[in-house]
Structures are given as structure tokens and as C-alpha cells.
Motif scaffolding. Sequence first.
Motif, PDB file in Angstrom:
ATOM      1  N   ASP A 226      26.594  79.473  14.910  1.00 50.72           N
ATOM      2  CA  ASP A 226      27.285  80.201  15.974  1.00 50.72           C
ATOM      3  C   ASP A 226      28.497  79.369  16.414  1.00 50.72           C
ATOM      4  O   ASP A 226      28.435  78.604  17.371  1.00 50.72           O
ATOM      5  CB  ASP A 226      26.301  80.427  17.135  1.00 50.72           C
ATOM      6  CG  ASP A 226      26.870  81.370  18.174  1.00 50.72           C
ATOM      7  OD1 ASP A 226      28.019  81.818  18.007  1.00 50.72           O
ATOM      8  OD2 ASP A 226      26.154  81.662  19.155  1.00 50.72           O
ATOM      9  N   LEU A 227      29.595  79.526  15.666  1.00 49.63           N
ATOM     10  CA  LEU A 227      30.751  78.629  15.865  1.00 49.63           C
ATOM     11  C   LEU A 227      31.361  78.707  17.262  1.00 49.63           C
ATOM     12  O   LEU A 227      31.884  77.718  17.769  1.00 49.63           O
ATOM     13  CB  LEU A 227      31.820  78.937  14.814  1.00 49.63           C
ATOM     14  CG  LEU A 227      31.421  78.596  13.375  1.00 49.63           C
ATOM     15  CD1 LEU A 227      32.513  79.036  12.400  1.00 49.63           C
ATOM     16  CD2 LEU A 227      31.160  77.099  13.218  1.00 49.63           C
ATOM     17  N   LYS A 228      31.282  79.898  17.874  1.00 51.90           N
ATOM     18  CA  LYS A 228      31.938  80.020  19.196  1.00 51.90           C
ATOM     19  C   LYS A 228      31.382  79.011  20.198  1.00 51.90           C
ATOM     20  O   LYS A 228      32.091  78.536  21.073  1.00 51.90           O
ATOM     21  CB  LYS A 228      31.803  81.443  19.753  1.00 51.90           C
ATOM     22  CG  LYS A 228      30.377  81.839  20.127  1.00 51.90           C
ATOM     23  CD  LYS A 228      30.324  83.176  20.840  1.00 51.90           C
ATOM     24  CE  LYS A 228      28.913  83.535  21.280  1.00 51.90           C
ATOM     25  NZ  LYS A 228      28.014  83.955  20.210  1.00 51.90           N
ATOM     26  N   GLN A 229      30.102  78.663  20.040  1.00 56.55           N
ATOM     27  CA  GLN A 229      29.480  77.742  21.008  1.00 56.55           C
ATOM     28  C   GLN A 229      30.208  76.397  21.051  1.00 56.55           C
ATOM     29  O   GLN A 229      30.234  75.739  22.090  1.00 56.55           O
ATOM     30  CB  GLN A 229      27.993  77.519  20.681  1.00 56.55           C
ATOM     31  CG  GLN A 229      27.150  78.779  20.694  1.00 56.55           C
ATOM     32  CD  GLN A 229      27.079  79.467  22.060  1.00 56.55           C
ATOM     33  OE1 GLN A 229      27.541  78.938  23.052  1.00 56.55           O
ATOM     34  NE2 GLN A 229      26.531  80.669  22.089  1.00 56.55           N
ATOM     35  N   LEU A 230      30.797  76.004  19.905  1.00 57.34           N
ATOM     36  CA  LEU A 230      31.492  74.709  19.869  1.00 57.34           C
ATOM     37  C   LEU A 230      32.730  74.688  20.759  1.00 57.34           C
ATOM     38  O   LEU A 230      33.116  73.648  21.282  1.00 57.34           O
ATOM     39  CB  LEU A 230      31.910  74.392  18.438  1.00 57.34           C
ATOM     40  CG  LEU A 230      30.852  73.752  17.559  1.00 57.34           C
ATOM     41  CD1 LEU A 230      31.388  73.579  16.147  1.00 57.34           C
ATOM     42  CD2 LEU A 230      30.452  72.384  18.125  1.00 57.34           C
ATOM     43  N   PHE A 231      33.351  75.862  20.917  1.00 61.88           N
ATOM     44  CA  PHE A 231      34.584  75.905  21.707  1.00 61.88           C
ATOM     45  C   PHE A 231      34.297  76.086  23.203  1.00 61.88           C
ATOM     46  O   PHE A 231      35.162  75.866  24.035  1.00 61.88           O
ATOM     47  CB  PHE A 231      35.502  77.035  21.210  1.00 61.88           C
ATOM     48  CG  PHE A 231      35.905  76.847  19.775  1.00 61.88           C
ATOM     49  CD1 PHE A 231      36.949  75.995  19.450  1.00 61.88           C
ATOM     50  CD2 PHE A 231      35.217  77.473  18.750  1.00 61.88           C
ATOM     51  CE1 PHE A 231      37.315  75.786  18.128  1.00 61.88           C
ATOM     52  CE2 PHE A 231      35.566  77.283  17.428  1.00 61.88           C
ATOM     53  CZ  PHE A 231      36.615  76.436  17.115  1.00 61.88           C
ATOM     54  N   ILE A 232      33.062  76.539  23.512  1.00 60.45           N
ATOM     55  CA  ILE A 232      32.701  76.718  24.923  1.00 60.45           C
ATOM     56  C   ILE A 232      32.417  75.331  25.504  1.00 60.45           C
ATOM     57  O   ILE A 232      31.465  74.659  25.108  1.00 60.45           O
ATOM     58  CB  ILE A 232      31.469  77.653  25.070  1.00 60.45           C
ATOM     59  CG1 ILE A 232      31.770  79.015  24.442  1.00 60.45           C
ATOM     60  CG2 ILE A 232      31.074  77.791  26.543  1.00 60.45           C
ATOM     61  CD1 ILE A 232      30.593  79.982  24.416  1.00 60.45           C
ATOM     62  N   GLY A 233      33.299  74.879  26.373  1.00 62.11           N
ATOM     63  CA  GLY A 233      33.155  73.537  26.941  1.00 62.11           C
ATOM     64  C   GLY A 233      33.852  72.458  26.118  1.00 62.11           C
ATOM     65  O   GLY A 233      33.682  71.275  26.417  1.00 62.11           O
ATOM     66  N   ALA A 234      34.665  72.835  25.121  1.00 58.77           N
ATOM     67  CA  ALA A 234      35.351  71.815  24.298  1.00 58.77           C
ATOM     68  C   ALA A 234      36.605  71.271  24.986  1.00 58.77           C
ATOM     69  O   ALA A 234      37.239  70.341  24.490  1.00 58.77           O
ATOM     70  CB  ALA A 234      35.709  72.383  22.935  1.00 58.77           C
ATOM     71  N   GLU A 235      36.983  71.860  26.087  1.00 57.13           N
ATOM     72  CA  GLU A 235      38.117  71.380  26.899  1.00 57.13           C
ATOM     73  C   GLU A 235      39.408  71.241  26.086  1.00 57.13           C
ATOM     74  O   GLU A 235      40.174  70.291  26.256  1.00 57.13           O
ATOM     75  CB  GLU A 235      37.760  70.048  27.575  1.00 57.13           C
ATOM     76  CG  GLU A 235      36.537  70.153  28.493  1.00 57.13           C
ATOM     77  CD  GLU A 235      36.205  68.849  29.174  1.00 57.13           C
ATOM     78  OE1 GLU A 235      37.062  68.342  29.905  1.00 57.13           O
ATOM     79  OE2 GLU A 235      35.078  68.338  28.965  1.00 57.13           O
ATOM     80  N   GLY A 236      39.612  72.214  25.207  1.00 61.77           N
ATOM     81  CA  GLY A 236      40.868  72.241  24.457  1.00 61.77           C
ATOM     82  C   GLY A 236      41.001  71.144  23.422  1.00 61.77           C
ATOM     83  O   GLY A 236      42.111  70.871  22.961  1.00 61.77           O
ATOM     84  N   THR A 237      39.907  70.531  23.020  1.00 59.90           N
ATOM     85  CA  THR A 237      40.019  69.427  22.046  1.00 59.90           C
ATOM     86  C   THR A 237      39.769  69.893  20.612  1.00 59.90           C
ATOM     87  O   THR A 237      39.961  69.126  19.673  1.00 59.90           O
ATOM     88  CB  THR A 237      39.022  68.286  22.351  1.00 59.90           C
ATOM     89  OG1 THR A 237      37.684  68.821  22.307  1.00 59.90           O
ATOM     90  CG2 THR A 237      39.282  67.654  23.699  1.00 59.90           C
ATOM     91  N   LEU A 238      39.339  71.159  20.439  1.00 60.10           N
ATOM     92  CA  LEU A 238      39.051  71.630  19.079  1.00 60.10           C
ATOM     93  C   LEU A 238      39.959  72.781  18.650  1.00 60.10           C
ATOM     94  O   LEU A 238      40.020  73.107  17.466  1.00 60.10           O
ATOM     95  CB  LEU A 238      37.578  72.084  18.969  1.00 60.10           C
ATOM     96  CG  LEU A 238      36.501  71.019  19.233  1.00 60.10           C
ATOM     97  CD1 LEU A 238      35.110  71.624  19.080  1.00 60.10           C
ATOM     98  CD2 LEU A 238      36.658  69.825  18.294  1.00 60.10           C
ATOM     99  N   GLY A 239      40.625  73.429  19.586  1.00 57.03           N
ATOM    100  CA  GLY A 239      41.484  74.558  19.258  1.00 57.03           C
ATOM    101  C   GLY A 239      41.942  75.249  20.534  1.00 57.03           C
ATOM    102  O   GLY A 239      41.525  74.873  21.632  1.00 57.03           O
ATOM    103  N   VAL A 240      42.816  76.254  20.338  1.00 56.66           N
ATOM    104  CA  VAL A 240      43.307  77.001  21.500  1.00 56.66           C
ATOM    105  C   VAL A 240      42.588  78.346  21.548  1.00 56.66           C
ATOM    106  O   VAL A 240      42.692  79.138  20.607  1.00 56.66           O
ATOM    107  CB  VAL A 240      44.831  77.261  21.403  1.00 56.66           C
ATOM    108  CG1 VAL A 240      45.336  77.937  22.674  1.00 56.66           C
ATOM    109  CG2 VAL A 240      45.588  75.980  21.115  1.00 56.66           C
ATOM    110  N   VAL A 241      41.859  78.583  22.623  1.00 58.24           N
ATOM    111  CA  VAL A 241      41.184  79.879  22.790  1.00 58.24           C
ATOM    112  C   VAL A 241      42.264  80.889  23.183  1.00 58.24           C
ATOM    113  O   VAL A 241      42.991  80.688  24.165  1.00 58.24           O
ATOM    114  CB  VAL A 241      40.101  79.797  23.895  1.00 58.24           C
ATOM    115  CG1 VAL A 241      39.483  81.169  24.151  1.00 58.24           C
ATOM    116  CG2 VAL A 241      39.025  78.790  23.506  1.00 58.24           C
ATOM    117  N   THR A 242      42.402  81.974  22.381  1.00 63.73           N
ATOM    118  CA  THR A 242      43.435  82.968  22.696  1.00 63.73           C
ATOM    119  C   THR A 242      42.831  84.302  23.144  1.00 63.73           C
ATOM    120  O   THR A 242      43.501  85.098  23.782  1.00 63.73           O
ATOM    121  CB  THR A 242      44.356  83.201  21.482  1.00 63.73           C
ATOM    122  OG1 THR A 242      43.537  83.366  20.317  1.00 63.73           O
ATOM    123  CG2 THR A 242      45.301  82.028  21.279  1.00 63.73           C
ATOM    124  N   GLY A 243      41.570  84.547  22.786  1.00 63.75           N
ATOM    125  CA  GLY A 243      40.916  85.791  23.201  1.00 63.75           C
ATOM    126  C   GLY A 243      39.444  85.549  23.490  1.00 63.75           C
ATOM    127  O   GLY A 243      38.828  84.676  22.860  1.00 63.75           O
TER     128      GLY A 243
END
Length: 507
Positions: A226-243
Motif C-alpha cells: 500500500d504505497l500511499k501509506q509511505l507518503f502519509i506523514g512523509a513531510e515532503g521528503t519522498l515526493g510532492v502530493v498533488t492529489g
Amino acid sequence: MLHSRTAASRLLRCATRWQHSSAQPTLNSITSDDIAHFAQFLPQNAILSTLSPISVPPSEIEQYNTDWMGKYRGSSTTVLRPQTTEQVSKIMKWCHERRIGVVPQGGNTGLVGGSVPLKDELILSLSNMSKVRSFDPVSGALVADAGCILESLTEYIAPHDHIMPLDLGAKGSCQIGGNVSTNAGGLRLLRYGSLHGSVLGLEVVLPDGTILDNLSTLRKDNTGYDLKQLFIGAEGTLGVVTGVSILTPAAPRTVNNVILALPTFENVLPLFKLAQQHLSEILSAFEFIDRTAYELAVKHGQGKGLSDEEIEGAECFVLLETSGGKKEHDEEKLNILLETLLESDQPLITTGVLSQSPAQFVSLWKLREGVPEAVSKEGKTYKYDISIPIASFKEVVDATREQLRRKGLLHEDAVRHVIGYGHVGDGNLHLNIAAAAYTPEIESALEPFVYELVASYKGSISAEHGIGAMKTHAIHYSKSGVAINLMRRIKQVFDPHGIMNPRKVLE
Ligand code: FAD
Ligand code: MLT
Ligand code: ZN
């Protein structure tokens, strides 16, 4: 001989690899040539730069370079405000090739210095990406650009009788992309859980410009990691959330809140237990403010819950909210709880006020939500956002005050107040220290003191605000070496050049 030479060369290779992985990646400053490149695909009003040919005065960049607390300040020359995911992708591709550091920025309400550059990294503001893409009033799935302000999303879905699963004092400025990137908790977590549960999908631009389209609206999807979980709480260190695709619950038909005054902190835990027993599924918030926090909120005009006589003898306060389906049913439950509280031989509360109108409901919430702003008006705030056993909240606030007293720092010109408030229902205390100024003396009295105290309770040094720039050196108080090492390896996979929000989260 052959054997030992092989061993030696293996050792040498290891040493070289160690050197490579521990070296700070060298990042480049933005130049006028970079601005000329961005101008090829961005409209002119999407580029703010002190560099030619844009040449705005530095004052126009100031607000993007400075965080909400006035504690962290960067020296970026350039802010880009793209309007589309494709534009974000082109920006990232260029920065990846040119090794330019990028700081994604939402509403800039973060409280750990994660949203501003530490040097002259490019600031990528999502503020021009603020469209709702779709809303399904049956499933409650909302898909929105990352730059949508939380409060506007709440207003957008209100006519459909839905609410956002999260709410926080910064709702008027923070963006949904920022909320996801910090895994913000807030005032509704007790009822609706964390964003790890309610986010259905994300669209993310990876550091090399690749667009990861994971904007699913499915409730269930067990196809691999479940890749999205990695970006939740990543504080912009893994990518830019656009949607962001997020599940919004149906709005409760009826809500009530009540402010309770407690003679002693000891009563908070039994009160919480009793509230859970009596209110069960309708209990939606159980927030705590100590006496100092209450008085500061009142002093700085953040509402007034109780009269001066009513707060006499109160050591702390609890704001309790219920959300349910039937007004009479909820009020009956709440009234029985209040009667039980007041009529017992040893009452847990001295008094309580139940809101009688929508205006009073809002005003009681303002008292709690307004605490951070009220504290900020007393000077500069050191903020510790910790998870510890609820029973220890007061102990930690008192121990910190005592530590500052011992160091001779508890006076008007140094530390003015030591305050405790927070989300009792989530075991999350906000320990705030209001000081005349940020000084090395105060900081060294507080750290590692607070972190060691938290570790002694096996708590977390960051319950909901993140690590940002503030706590990179302290992450080991809450995470094992094995966990930190895995995080580093994940970062390396996503961002091999180290351009995404450099020196945040991991040192
Ligand atoms: P920013 O501050 O702009 O950024 C925060 C972090 O996320 C940074 O590291 C940034 O790089 C990253 N980021 C932002 N947008 C993106 C994106 N699109 N893609 C990738 N990375 C991104 N927090 C809570 O958890 N609970 C609360 O109750 C709460 N109450 C608050 C009350 C007040 C008055 C204030 C000032 C803050 C409060 N906060 C709270 C902290 C803060 O508001 C939240 O963390 C919020 O979620 C941050 O959103 P933002 O859009 O302002 O993000
Ligand atoms: C809150 O609960 O009010 C927020 O997390 C902000 C803060 O800690 O100051
Ligand atoms: Zn909070």
C-alpha cells in the motif's frame, strides 16, 4: 595471501560505500538560467523570484521563508506556484537533473520547521492547485487537489451532509496535501481515526518527475504494498502530493459540547472512563486544557466558557463533544453523565456548561482551538507534541516547569509559562513553553530533558506534528536503529539525490 588481499579490498569497498552513503548530497543553488527554464512552462504569476528576470523584492518571498512560529527561517530566492500536476512533474524533473533542493509547501502552518527551507532550496507552493476533482455523495469519496484548504473542503461537502474526517485549529490556512504529508491528527481523531485509515488514494510526483497515480476511490484494495501509506506523514521528503482521495463521513445529525471544570488533574482519567461508558459511540472529542492554557485563551479573546466564579478552584478543564443521530437520545445520555458527575459523593468536576446554541457550541470550541494562537501571543513558543500515558500528562508539565525553575529560567525575561493541553482521548499532550525569546539557555534546559522524560514513559516525541527540522536529532528517542536505517533506505530508493525537503525528518 590472495585471500587476505580479497578481504582487504572488500573492506575497502565497504569503507567507500559507507563514505558515499554518509556524505551529504551536494545541492545546487537556483540560477537565472533555472528561472528561464521554468518560465518556458509556467505562467509568469506562478514564479516569484528575487533572481532576474523576475527580480521581486525579498520581502515578497519572506512569508514563504518563515514558519508559523517565527522559529525557522530559510533564504530561498524562489517560490514556484504551479497549477497542474504536469507542471509539478516538469519542475521536479528539472530539479532532479540539476540537483536543486525542493521544499513542498502547503499552508505553512506546520509546527516543526518542515515547511520552510533551511538554506536556499526552491519552495514549491501548492497554493494554486485548489480544485475539487470529484465528490461522490453516496460513498463519501472526495478527490481534491493537494492545495485545497481544509476549511473550503469542509464547506464544499457540507451541503451534501458530509464532513471531513479531520479538523484542526489551522483549518482556515492548512491544505489537505499538508494534512496528509504531516498525517495531521487534530480534534476528530478519537471518532474518525487517523489519515492512514481515511485516505483512499494519492497522486504523487516523485523526485525525478514521475507521476504516481494512485488516486483510487476504492474502499478495499489489497493489490500488493500500500504505497500511499509511505507518503502519509512523509513531510515532503519522498515526493510532492498533488492529489488526495479521502473518505468523508456522513455529517452527524446532532452535535453537543460541554466544558467541564475539574478540581484536580487526577480526575481526568476517571472522567474519561466514565464519559466512554456513558456516551459510548456518540463521544467524538475529549480535549484537555490546563488552567494556564484556559486563562491565556480567555486573555487573548479566544472565547469564554465559564464565569470567574465557575472556574474558582479548577485546576484544569475538559472539552467534551458528542456527535450522533438523534438529538433527544444524545442529550439524555449527556444529561445522565452530567448528573452522575455532579451528584456523586466525590464529584469529579466542580462545574460544567453545556452549549445551548450553535453560537455557544462554536465559542466553546474556540476556547480549545484558540490555545496555540493565544500562547503564541505571549512570546516565542517551544512546542513539544508528545504521546505518553494520559495519567502522566500533569507529571510531565510539572517536571518541565521544575526543571526550568531549577535552571533559574522561570521569569518574565526568560520562560513566562509552561502549559499543557491536548487530545486526551488520543494520549497526546501538547507541552508548550512560552518564552520571551528563543535562546540557547532555554533550549539546552529543555533538550534532551523532555525527550528523555518521554522515552522513560516509552512515549513518542512526535504524536502528530512530525519531525520536520526540529527533531531530526531526537528521532532515536522513539525509533530503533533498525527502523531508522530502514527509513534511510526507503528515502534512498525514492530520492537518490536527496533533493526532497533536505535535512528534514532524517538527519
Ligand atoms: P505545511 O505547514 O505547509 O507543511 C507541513 C509539512 O508537509 C512540510 O514538511 C511540507 O514540506 C510538507 N508538505 C506540505 N504540503 C505538501 C505536499 N502537497 N506534498 C508533500 N509535502 C507537503 N496539527 C495536528 O496534527 N493537529 C492539530 O490539531 C493541529 N492544530 C494546529 C493548530 C494551529 C493553530 C496551527 C498553526 C497548526 C496546527 N497543527 C496541527 C499543525 C499543522 O497545521 C498541521 O500539521 C497541518 O496539517 C499542516 O498543513 P499545511 O498545509 O500548513 O502544511
Ligand atoms: C492543537 O492541538 O491545538 C495543535 O496540535 C496545535 C498545537 O499543538 O499548538
Ligand atoms: Zn494537537
